[in-house]
Design a protein around this motif. Sequence first.
Motif, PDB file in Angstrom:
ATOM      1  N   ASN A 115       0.993  -3.697  10.451  1.00 58.88           N
ATOM      2  CA  ASN A 115       1.449  -4.719  11.446  1.00 58.88           C
ATOM      3  C   ASN A 115       0.100  -5.246  12.388  1.00 58.88           C
ATOM      4  OD1 ASN A 115       3.354  -6.175  13.338  1.00 58.88           O
ATOM      5  ND2 ASN A 115       3.223  -4.320  14.662  1.00 58.88           N
ATOM      6  N   ILE A 116      -0.698  -6.245  11.375  1.00 60.25           N
ATOM      7  CA  ILE A 116      -1.856  -6.573  12.161  1.00 60.25           C
ATOM      8  C   ILE A 116      -1.319  -8.064  12.506  1.00 60.25           C
ATOM      9  CG2 ILE A 116      -4.021  -7.547  11.507  1.00 60.25           C
ATOM     10  CD1 ILE A 116      -3.929  -5.121   9.487  1.00 60.25           C
ATOM     11  N   ARG A 117      -1.570  -8.447  13.827  1.00 61.38           N
ATOM     12  CA  ARG A 117      -0.942  -9.808  14.255  1.00 61.38           C
ATOM     13  C   ARG A 117      -2.282 -10.636  14.862  1.00 61.38           C
ATOM     14  NH1 ARG A 117       4.519  -9.790  15.036  1.00 61.38           N
ATOM     15  NH2 ARG A 117       5.681  -7.649  14.462  1.00 61.38           N
ATOM     16  N   ASN A 118      -3.505 -10.163  14.871  1.00 61.50           N
ATOM     17  CA  ASN A 118      -4.505 -11.185  15.461  1.00 61.50           C
ATOM     18  C   ASN A 118      -5.689 -11.184  14.312  1.00 61.50           C
ATOM     19  OD1 ASN A 118      -6.186  -9.158  16.612  1.00 61.50           O
ATOM     20  ND2 ASN A 118      -4.456  -8.875  18.051  1.00 61.50           N
ATOM     21  N   GLN A 175     -15.266   0.493  -6.477  1.00 65.04           N
ATOM     22  CA  GLN A 175     -15.162  -0.366  -5.695  1.00 65.04           C
ATOM     23  C   GLN A 175     -13.996  -0.377  -4.849  1.00 65.04           C
ATOM     24  OE1 GLN A 175     -17.311  -2.948  -5.213  1.00 65.04           O
ATOM     25  NE2 GLN A 175     -18.746  -1.772  -6.712  1.00 65.04           N
ATOM     26  N   MET A 176     -13.882  -1.027  -3.467  1.00 59.18           N
ATOM     27  CA  MET A 176     -12.649  -0.982  -2.715  1.00 59.18           C
ATOM     28  C   MET A 176     -12.148  -2.404  -2.410  1.00 59.18           C
ATOM     29  SD  MET A 176     -10.567   0.976  -0.855  1.00 59.18           S
ATOM     30  CE  MET A 176     -10.922   2.293  -0.326  1.00 59.18           C
ATOM     31  N   PRO A 177     -11.453  -2.817  -3.523  1.00 57.37           N
ATOM     32  CA  PRO A 177     -10.683  -4.160  -3.235  1.00 57.37           C
ATOM     33  C   PRO A 177      -9.474  -3.935  -2.267  1.00 57.37           C
ATOM     34  CG  PRO A 177     -11.128  -3.613  -5.624  1.00 57.37           C
ATOM     35  CD  PRO A 177     -11.171  -2.570  -5.055  1.00 57.37           C
ATOM     36  N   LEU A 178      -9.287  -4.992  -1.528  1.00 51.50           N
ATOM     37  CA  LEU A 178      -8.057  -4.637  -0.428  1.00 51.50           C
ATOM     38  C   LEU A 178      -6.816  -5.668  -0.646  1.00 51.50           C
ATOM     39  CD1 LEU A 178     -10.052  -4.261   3.081  1.00 51.50           C
ATOM     40  CD2 LEU A 178      -9.284  -2.459   1.189  1.00 51.50           C
ATOM     41  N   ILE A 179      -5.693  -5.255  -0.599  1.00 51.04           N
ATOM     42  CA  ILE A 179      -4.596  -6.174  -0.413  1.00 51.04           C
ATOM     43  C   ILE A 179      -4.059  -6.536   0.862  1.00 51.04           C
ATOM     44  CG2 ILE A 179      -2.260  -6.391  -1.595  1.00 51.04           C
ATOM     45  CD1 ILE A 179      -2.697  -4.051  -3.241  1.00 51.04           C
ATOM     46  N   ILE A 180      -3.927  -7.627   1.200  1.00 49.25           N
ATOM     47  CA  ILE A 180      -3.471  -8.046   2.417  1.00 49.25           C
ATOM     48  C   ILE A 180      -2.186  -8.783   2.216  1.00 49.25           C
ATOM     49  CG2 ILE A 180      -3.679  -9.613   4.385  1.00 49.25           C
ATOM     50  CD1 ILE A 180      -6.662  -8.182   2.535  1.00 49.25           C
ATOM     51  N   GLN A 181      -0.779  -8.542   2.563  1.00 50.86           N
ATOM     52  CA  GLN A 181       0.476  -8.669   2.338  1.00 50.86           C
ATOM     53  C   GLN A 181       1.153  -8.924   3.499  1.00 50.86           C
ATOM     54  OE1 GLN A 181       1.318  -5.171  -0.422  1.00 50.86           O
ATOM     55  NE2 GLN A 181       2.612  -6.782  -1.423  1.00 50.86           N
ATOM     56  N   GLY A 182       1.947  -9.895   3.597  1.00 52.38           N
ATOM     57  CA  GLY A 182       3.071 -10.051   4.765  1.00 52.38           C
ATOM     58  C   GLY A 182       3.570  -8.766   4.916  1.00 52.38           C
ATOM     59  N   MET A 183       4.032  -8.404   6.312  1.00 52.10           N
ATOM     60  CA  MET A 183       4.373  -7.298   6.733  1.00 52.10           C
ATOM     61  C   MET A 183       6.045  -7.397   6.497  1.00 52.10           C
ATOM     62  SD  MET A 183       3.482  -4.496   7.905  1.00 52.10           S
ATOM     63  CE  MET A 183       4.617  -2.954   8.038  1.00 52.10           C
ATOM     64  N   VAL A 184       6.635  -6.371   5.800  1.00 47.38           N
ATOM     65  CA  VAL A 184       8.173  -6.233   5.787  1.00 47.38           C
ATOM     66  C   VAL A 184       8.740  -5.533   6.897  1.00 47.38           C
ATOM     67  CG1 VAL A 184      10.038  -5.433   4.375  1.00 47.38           C
ATOM     68  CG2 VAL A 184       8.143  -6.552   3.328  1.00 47.38           C
ATOM     69  N   ASN A 185       9.490  -6.067   7.851  1.00 48.62           N
ATOM     70  CA  ASN A 185       9.882  -5.477   8.957  1.00 48.62           C
ATOM     71  C   ASN A 185      11.144  -4.573   8.442  1.00 48.62           C
ATOM     72  OD1 ASN A 185      10.822  -4.421  11.519  1.00 48.62           O
ATOM     73  ND2 ASN A 185      11.243  -6.594  12.475  1.00 48.62           N
ATOM     74  N   ALA A 186      11.090  -3.462   8.032  1.00 46.78           N
ATOM     75  CA  ALA A 186      11.954  -2.611   7.439  1.00 46.78           C
ATOM     76  C   ALA A 186      13.079  -2.346   8.046  1.00 46.78           C
ATOM     77  CB  ALA A 186      11.271  -1.473   6.536  1.00 46.78           C
ATOM     78  N   ASP A 211       4.076  -4.349  19.276  1.00 47.19           N
ATOM     79  CA  ASP A 211       3.581  -5.507  19.421  1.00 47.19           C
ATOM     80  C   ASP A 211       2.027  -5.586  18.662  1.00 47.19           C
ATOM     81  OD1 ASP A 211       5.116  -6.553  21.380  1.00 47.19           O
ATOM     82  OD2 ASP A 211       4.050  -6.140  23.114  1.00 47.19           O
ATOM     83  N   GLN A 212       1.775  -4.404  18.309  1.00 42.77           N
ATOM     84  CA  GLN A 212       0.408  -4.295  17.347  1.00 42.77           C
ATOM     85  C   GLN A 212       0.718  -2.786  16.872  1.00 42.77           C
ATOM     86  OE1 GLN A 212      -1.804  -6.800  16.757  1.00 42.77           O
ATOM     87  NE2 GLN A 212      -3.057  -5.714  15.514  1.00 42.77           N
ATOM     88  N   GLY A 213       0.467  -2.624  15.519  1.00 41.26           N
ATOM     89  CA  GLY A 213       0.836  -1.435  15.043  1.00 41.26           C
ATOM     90  C   GLY A 213       2.338  -0.854  15.000  1.00 41.26           C
ATOM     91  N   VAL A 214       2.593   0.419  14.752  1.00 39.95           N
ATOM     92  CA  VAL A 214       3.848   0.817  14.815  1.00 39.95           C
ATOM     93  C   VAL A 214       3.806   2.113  15.805  1.00 39.95           C
ATOM     94  CG1 VAL A 214       3.754   0.471  12.342  1.00 39.95           C
ATOM     95  CG2 VAL A 214       2.980   2.639  12.877  1.00 39.95           C
TER      96      VAL A 214
END
Length: 287
Positions: A105-108, A143-154, A218-221
Amino acid sequence: MEWVVSLTEAADQLGKEGCGSKAFELSRLMQRGYCVPDGFVVAGKVHESITSAEAESKAADMQVAMLQAFNRLMERYGAVSVRSSCTAEDLSHASFAGQYETVLNIRNQEAFFQALRHCWNSISYARVNAYAKANHISLHGSQMPLIIQGMVNADTSGVAFSIHPVTHENSVIVNVSYGLGEAIVSGLVTPDTFLYEKTTGKLHAEIGSKELKCVLQDQGVCEIDTTWLEQQRLCITEEEVLKVCKLTENLEKEYQTPVDVEFSFQEGQLYLLQVRPITTTKEKTAV
């Protein structure tokens, strides 16, 4: 070589070594039509470049590319998650599940770059090194690749196993609870449990107490208590459980080995969040 690549194209453009096994598998599954939240991959080498004083100009260009991809994803989803995809992760004999960091839940923009650093740094955590040592795995050169994905509001989330993880019975086991999967991962709740007999098609259900749920703020969970009514009833329908069971069986056929599957439902849509082979050394699963 591109260092910031859409999740759909990551498997082809970066390969398994460039994007890590988690991103590689999710990319392949997206290409095959599975409903995976959209996103992009930051290749592992980006971390080295950004922290190199000799490559400040290149690092600045990479940060711009990451920010552009982040903004496009934010326009669509309104929030994102940052997830590890270390090249020493989801191995055939050890999963590293729950060892590396995930930020939800990152928003900025500020929180986005903080999350990147947080997940990158988790490769050096003491718990990661202890797990690697216990499983005779060398992290040298990882190595540490990262995945940035759209947040599912489950509305609900869970984990499914294509065989019983304890008895190895030929059944699909589904554990599911309200909200985000963190509640199950962290052992905070007793989830609803379903057992689906593959040979007969019979479905058995056991209501869990589902004491609380993790939800977006608002930010995080944050964690909130579930209501008495939520605790007394199953949190997903029989139709939804059978969708999860079918998905799990299909993935077992895809991989030709027993798998565990992480999933969420949002407004009736089933999202595939992760799939990995079931290993004998797994301590827990993690979203």
